[in-house]
Design a protein around this motif. Structure first.
Motif, PDB file in Angstrom:
ATOM      1  N   ALA A 148       0.827  -1.209   0.000  1.00  0.00           N
ATOM      2  CA  ALA A 148       0.000   0.000   0.000  1.00  0.00           C
ATOM      3  C   ALA A 148       0.861   1.259   0.000  1.00  0.00           C
ATOM      4  CB  ALA A 148      -0.932  -0.009   1.211  1.00  0.00           C
ATOM      5  N   GLY A 149       1.928   1.246   0.802  1.00  0.00           N
ATOM      6  CA  GLY A 149       2.801   2.420   0.838  1.00  0.00           C
ATOM      7  C   GLY A 149       3.497   2.673  -0.482  1.00  0.00           C
ATOM      8  N   GLY A 154       3.696   5.595  -5.868  1.00  0.00           N
ATOM      9  CA  GLY A 154       3.478   5.629  -7.311  1.00  0.00           C
ATOM     10  C   GLY A 154       2.389   6.616  -7.704  1.00  0.00           C
ATOM     11  N   LEU A 155       1.351   6.715  -6.864  1.00  0.00           N
ATOM     12  CA  LEU A 155       0.276   7.653  -7.151  1.00  0.00           C
ATOM     13  C   LEU A 155       0.753   9.100  -7.064  1.00  0.00           C
ATOM     14  CD1 LEU A 155      -2.730   8.049  -7.748  1.00  0.00           C
ATOM     15  CD2 LEU A 155      -3.157   7.990  -5.283  1.00  0.00           C
ATOM     16  N   LEU A 277      -1.658  17.450  -3.242  1.00  0.00           N
ATOM     17  CA  LEU A 277      -1.931  17.311  -4.677  1.00  0.00           C
ATOM     18  C   LEU A 277      -3.410  17.106  -4.986  1.00  0.00           C
ATOM     19  CD1 LEU A 277       1.033  14.992  -5.713  1.00  0.00           C
ATOM     20  CD2 LEU A 277       0.809  17.449  -6.122  1.00  0.00           C
ATOM     21  N   SER A 278      -4.239  16.951  -3.975  1.00  0.00           N
ATOM     22  CA  SER A 278      -5.657  16.668  -4.213  1.00  0.00           C
ATOM     23  C   SER A 278      -6.361  17.720  -5.064  1.00  0.00           C
ATOM     24  CB  SER A 278      -6.379  16.487  -2.877  1.00  0.00           C
ATOM     25  OG  SER A 278      -6.238  17.647  -2.067  1.00  0.00           O
ATOM     26  N   THR A 368       5.307   6.343 -15.057  1.00  0.00           N
ATOM     27  CA  THR A 368       5.337   7.042 -13.773  1.00  0.00           C
ATOM     28  C   THR A 368       4.527   6.297 -12.720  1.00  0.00           C
ATOM     29  OG1 THR A 368       5.467   9.110 -15.016  1.00  0.00           O
ATOM     30  CG2 THR A 368       5.000   9.267 -12.674  1.00  0.00           C
ATOM     31  N   LEU A 369       3.335   5.835 -13.095  1.00  0.00           N
ATOM     32  CA  LEU A 369       2.536   5.073 -12.140  1.00  0.00           C
ATOM     33  C   LEU A 369       3.201   3.760 -11.755  1.00  0.00           C
ATOM     34  CD1 LEU A 369      -1.140   5.515 -13.429  1.00  0.00           C
ATOM     35  CD2 LEU A 369      -0.225   6.259 -11.219  1.00  0.00           C
ATOM     36  N   SER A 370       3.969   3.186 -12.677  1.00  0.00           N
ATOM     37  CA  SER A 370       4.594   1.893 -12.395  1.00  0.00           C
ATOM     38  C   SER A 370       5.731   1.997 -11.396  1.00  0.00           C
ATOM     39  CB  SER A 370       5.127   1.274 -13.697  1.00  0.00           C
ATOM     40  OG  SER A 370       6.251   1.986 -14.183  1.00  0.00           O
ATOM     41  N   MET A 371       6.187   3.219 -11.073  1.00  0.00           N
ATOM     42  CA  MET A 371       7.283   3.355 -10.122  1.00  0.00           C
ATOM     43  C   MET A 371       6.893   2.883  -8.722  1.00  0.00           C
ATOM     44  SD  MET A 371      10.048   4.347 -11.602  1.00  0.00           S
ATOM     45  CE  MET A 371       9.545   3.225 -12.888  1.00  0.00           C
TER      46      MET A 371
END
Length: 509
Positions: A148-149, A154-155, A277-278, A368-371
């Protein structure tokens, strides 16, 4: 790609203290004064001390023994050292314990009837049964990170991409240089400068954290983050052409955000960064409807202000006097990590150069998300390798196990990358499905990034940086050679990984 992907090494435990071997004292033994007053037998006496002095012809004492056989002192010593002798792989390890306790050869001859410490150690080694239990993983192992962390990281790596969606109408202008849209050059120049600087800064701050000095890490970020923001802003302004002032100002805000995000990610404040960032979630309606320019600007400024405010709040310990009193690690040691940030950043940008802007943006979003999953799989590989190091007994078994784990982790990352690419394509309005050739190139770039991060985590960052920089330079000079350059870089890094990481010594911490 905030530059904070450097993996923290776990804190090395201190070696266990050698045991003290207690000296057995006989019951009712005389004290020092009584011992001094008691006459000692001469060298010619043949009777045992405390006995009747009578011996048989074969040398066996004939005096009263109290009705019981005397305990063998070696058995007592073996019982006291059982835990250490049972896990010894050679008698010399036991001899080292005996000598460290100050046992001399004279004492061993008089007390245990053996010639020296090595002979006594061999006897103890033979008397104690071997027991080598596999120790459990240490609690709170730094290499067993939660999924989860890592997904959260990644998000927050990918969310800043929505800022470009919000700012697109504000940056629209005449076509720019090199066949790129207007303002692209200062934006890319500022972003690459931030990646290089913040990657090196992250390494230095993580090094302080590894030394257990959080205040010194905060102090390094307090000095380095503003300097990185100024450097990115200066480069963006210097590379801006006439008419690209809005893009240069956006690049300045981008540099400031990268500095703040690096602070929050290094100090483990991912949730605070996500909250900051929301406001960028307001870009989702902009995919289908046109938003007023004041609304777009307000969302961007709100997210930037919140990120900087959170970063300033967590840097308070670094402001205190004496936070970084020691010299600390050499700054030159962080340079290879900055070079790796440059090479990996250029490769990501090359992946975003597609036949259409939409297909290129989808590839960048997927990478980027895959990081996040990539970081979790890196932790997974390191944790599994340490477990194999504790349980396997031969180098061949270890090589096979580590190679299998490496293949599974890399395969898992590439599977996630394909899934994210398809998801980004389907979610983006009007985006075409990626062509097989572009998908293969994207997977090769993903392989280079993951293997490079893996080598960086094991300290071989200079090799990874050199390979990434050469591949990025080849793609920049000849874009058509992108698949060949990415494939060659992936092959070289795969060979380096297999050569370096199948050795047990590479995994000892």
């Amino acid at each position: 790609m905030s530059g904070s992907l450097w993996l923290k090494p776990p804190t090395t435990p201190l070696p266990a203290q050698l045991p003290l071997i207690p000296r057995p004292r006989r019951e009712n033994a005389p004290g020092p004064a009584a011992t001094a007053a008691t006459p000692r037998p001469s060298t010619g006496d043949t009777g045992p001390v405390g006995g009747t002095g009578e011996t048989a012809t074969d040398g066996t004492p004939t005096g009263d023994t109290g009705g019981a056989l005397a305990t063998d002192p070696i058995d007592e010593l073996a019982e006291r050292l059982d835990g250490f002798a049972a896990v010894a792989v050679h008698p010399d390890e036991i001899a080292a314990i005996l000598e460290s306790d100050g046992m001399t050869d004279d004492h061993i001859r008089l007390t245990y009837g053996r010639a020296d410490s090595f002979t006594l150690a061999e006897d103890l080694y033979a008397r104690v049964e071997r027991r080598h239990p596999a120790p459990a993983a240490p609690p709170g192992d730094a290499w067993h990170a939660g999924l989860a962390g890592c997904l959260l990281r990644g998000l927050v790596f990918a969310l800043p991409g929505l800022a470009y969606v919000l700012a697109a109408p504000l940056l629209a202008g005449e076509p720019g240089r090199f066949g790129l849209p207007g303002g692209t050059v200062p934006l890319l120049a500022g972003a690459v400068t931030g990646w290089v600087w913040n990657q090196a800064l992250s390494h230095r701050a993580y090094t302080w954290l590894g030394l257990g000095d959080r205040r010194a890490a905060a102090r390094a970020l307090l000095v380095g983050a503003p300097a990185g923001a100024l450097a990115g802003t200066a480069v963006a302004l210097a590379t801006a052409a006439p008419g690209e002032t809005p893009a240069a100002l956006f690049a300045a805000g981008q540099s400031l955000y990268l500095a703040a995000a690096t602070v929050l990610l290094v100090l483990g404040r991912e949730r605070a960064l996500l909250c900051a960032l929301s406001p960028l979630a307001g870009a989702v309606p902009a995919f289908r409807w046109d938003l007023p320019d004041p609304v777009r600007a307000a969302l961007l400024l709100t997210a930037l202000t919140a990120s900087v405010a959170f970063a300033v709040a967590v840097l308070r310990p670094g402001v205190r006097r004496g936070a970084a009193g020691r010299g600390g690690p050499p700054r030159a040691a962080s340079l290879p990590y900055g070079l790796f940030g440059l090479g990996s950043g250029l490769l990501v940008l090359q992946a975003g150069v597609g036949d259409t802007l939409v297909s290129g943006a989808g590839a960048v979003v997927a990478l980027t998300l895959s990081m996040g999953p990539a970081e979790w799989l890196l932790h997974r590989f390191r944790g599994e390798s340490l477990s194999r190091l504790r349980t396997l007994t031969t180098a061949r078994e270890f090589r096979r196990a580590v190679t299998g784990t490496l293949v599974l982790c890399l395969g898992g990352y590439l599977t996630v990358l394909v899934a994210l690419t398809l998801a980004a394509t389907l979610a983006w309005p009007g985006a075409p499905l990626p062509e097989p050739a572009r998908l293969v190139t994207l997977l090769l770039i993903g392989t280079v990034l993951w293997l490079g991060l893996l080598l960086q985590a094991f300290g071989a960052v200079l090799s990874a940086a050199a390979v990434c920089l050469l591949a990025a330079a080849a793609e920049t000079v000849e874009p058509a050679a992108g698949p060949v350059a990415a494939g060659g870089a992936a092959a070289v890094l795969a060979v380096l990984t297999c050569v370096l990481l199948v050795r047990p010594t590479a995994h000892r911490v």
